[in-house]
Design a protein around this motif. Structure first.
Motif, PDB file in Angstrom:
ATOM      1  N   TYR A  38       0.822  -1.209   0.000  1.00  0.00           N
ATOM      2  CA  TYR A  38       0.000   0.000   0.000  1.00  0.00           C
ATOM      3  C   TYR A  38       0.861   1.267   0.000  1.00  0.00           C
ATOM      4  O   TYR A  38       0.463   2.284  -0.579  1.00  0.00           O
ATOM      5  CB  TYR A  38      -0.985  -0.020   1.170  1.00  0.00           C
ATOM      6  CG  TYR A  38      -2.033  -1.081   0.972  1.00  0.00           C
ATOM      7  CD1 TYR A  38      -3.166  -0.832   0.203  1.00  0.00           C
ATOM      8  CD2 TYR A  38      -1.873  -2.353   1.502  1.00  0.00           C
ATOM      9  CE1 TYR A  38      -4.112  -1.819  -0.026  1.00  0.00           C
ATOM     10  CE2 TYR A  38      -2.811  -3.348   1.282  1.00  0.00           C
ATOM     11  CZ  TYR A  38      -3.926  -3.077   0.515  1.00  0.00           C
ATOM     12  OH  TYR A  38      -4.858  -4.056   0.289  1.00  0.00           O
ATOM     13  N   THR A  42      -0.361   2.561  -3.639  1.00  0.00           N
ATOM     14  CA  THR A  42      -1.640   3.246  -3.450  1.00  0.00           C
ATOM     15  C   THR A  42      -1.477   4.501  -2.593  1.00  0.00           C
ATOM     16  O   THR A  42      -0.501   4.626  -1.854  1.00  0.00           O
ATOM     17  CB  THR A  42      -2.679   2.338  -2.750  1.00  0.00           C
ATOM     18  OG1 THR A  42      -2.405   2.296  -1.340  1.00  0.00           O
ATOM     19  CG2 THR A  42      -2.699   0.934  -3.324  1.00  0.00           C
ATOM     20  N   ASN A  84      -3.513   4.906  -0.170  1.00  0.00           N
ATOM     21  CA  ASN A  84      -4.310   4.524   0.994  1.00  0.00           C
ATOM     22  C   ASN A  84      -3.602   4.775   2.315  1.00  0.00           C
ATOM     23  O   ASN A  84      -4.253   4.855   3.352  1.00  0.00           O
ATOM     24  CB  ASN A  84      -4.727   3.058   0.911  1.00  0.00           C
ATOM     25  CG  ASN A  84      -5.661   2.815  -0.246  1.00  0.00           C
ATOM     26  OD1 ASN A  84      -6.019   3.726  -0.977  1.00  0.00           O
ATOM     27  ND2 ASN A  84      -6.054   1.579  -0.440  1.00  0.00           N
ATOM     28  N   VAL A  93     -10.175   7.656   5.450  1.00  0.00           N
ATOM     29  CA  VAL A  93     -10.101   6.880   4.207  1.00  0.00           C
ATOM     30  C   VAL A  93      -9.736   7.811   3.054  1.00  0.00           C
ATOM     31  O   VAL A  93     -10.499   8.723   2.711  1.00  0.00           O
ATOM     32  CB  VAL A  93     -11.446   6.170   3.907  1.00  0.00           C
ATOM     33  CG1 VAL A  93     -11.365   5.397   2.597  1.00  0.00           C
ATOM     34  CG2 VAL A  93     -11.842   5.251   5.058  1.00  0.00           C
ATOM     35  N   ASN A 135     -12.009   5.779  -2.769  1.00  0.00           N
ATOM     36  CA  ASN A 135     -11.829   4.396  -2.315  1.00  0.00           C
ATOM     37  C   ASN A 135     -13.213   3.814  -2.024  1.00  0.00           C
ATOM     38  O   ASN A 135     -13.612   3.700  -0.854  1.00  0.00           O
ATOM     39  CB  ASN A 135     -10.921   4.324  -1.091  1.00  0.00           C
ATOM     40  CG  ASN A 135     -10.508   2.907  -0.757  1.00  0.00           C
ATOM     41  OD1 ASN A 135     -11.219   1.955  -1.064  1.00  0.00           O
ATOM     42  ND2 ASN A 135      -9.369   2.769  -0.105  1.00  0.00           N
ATOM     43  N   SER A 173     -13.486   0.691   0.429  1.00  0.00           N
ATOM     44  CA  SER A 173     -13.339   1.018   1.848  1.00  0.00           C
ATOM     45  C   SER A 173     -14.525   1.835   2.348  1.00  0.00           C
ATOM     46  O   SER A 173     -15.001   1.626   3.471  1.00  0.00           O
ATOM     47  CB  SER A 173     -12.028   1.767   2.094  1.00  0.00           C
ATOM     48  OG  SER A 173     -11.785   1.880   3.472  1.00  0.00           O
TER      49      SER A 173
END
Length: 165
Positions: free
Chosen positions: A22, A26, A28, A122, A126, A129
């Protein structure tokens, strides 16, 4: 078969590998540098077998394939009844209901603790999520626009909150 259990020091390498995916691939997480196994081992020392701050792992075939944790939101005493929740799955394990199982187990394990709210941030977009948090009783209470910069662009962060007490 997948089981959920408390995280152990021996999980550090698998958790580092999951998290580093991640970090690299990403937005994230806003970490921009990978974590070493030693970093993850030290991170695991911040959790207890009981209490507000816990880390649970999903395990399959003797290997950790994801985790959910509740950790201190901020270091000021007035925030003690708020925890931040995080969840990360091995990328090939997403979309199979594992995130829901991990979060449900985490919330069950911290139930009865002096926790008033569980918070999650978050990175947007996303949808997976967002759907997970909404399905588990979180409500989106805000959006922090362009809150972090990674991969040469700014990312929004949705604030999700769930009552626990």
């Amino acid at each position: 078969m997948t089981t959920i259990r408390r995280a152990e020091p021996g999980d550090a390498a698998a958790l580092a590998a999951i998290y580093n995916y991640y970090v690299r691939e990403t937005p994230n997480t806003f970490d921009t540098g990978e974590k070493s196994v030693a970093d993850r081992a030290e991170w695991l020392t911040h959790f207890s077998a009981a209490g507000r701050h816990q880390c649970l792992v999903a395990e399959a075939g003797g290997q950790a394939i994801g985790w959910a944790s509740s950790h201190r939101f901020r270091d000021r005493a007035a925030y003690d009844t708020t925890v931040e929740a995080s969840i990360y799955l091995a990328p090939d394990r997403c979309g199979q209901g594992l995130g829901r199982r991990l979060y449900e187990a985490l919330f069950e394990s911290i139930q009865g603790q002096d926790i008033h709210r569980v918070y999650a941030g978050v990175t947007q977009p996303n949808m997976a999520s967002n759907r997970l948090h909404a399905a588990l009783g979180f409500r989106q209470t805000g959006l922090l626009p362009e809150f972090g910069r990674k991969f040469g662009r700014y990312w929004d962060v949705a604030i999700w909150v769930r009552e626990l007490s």
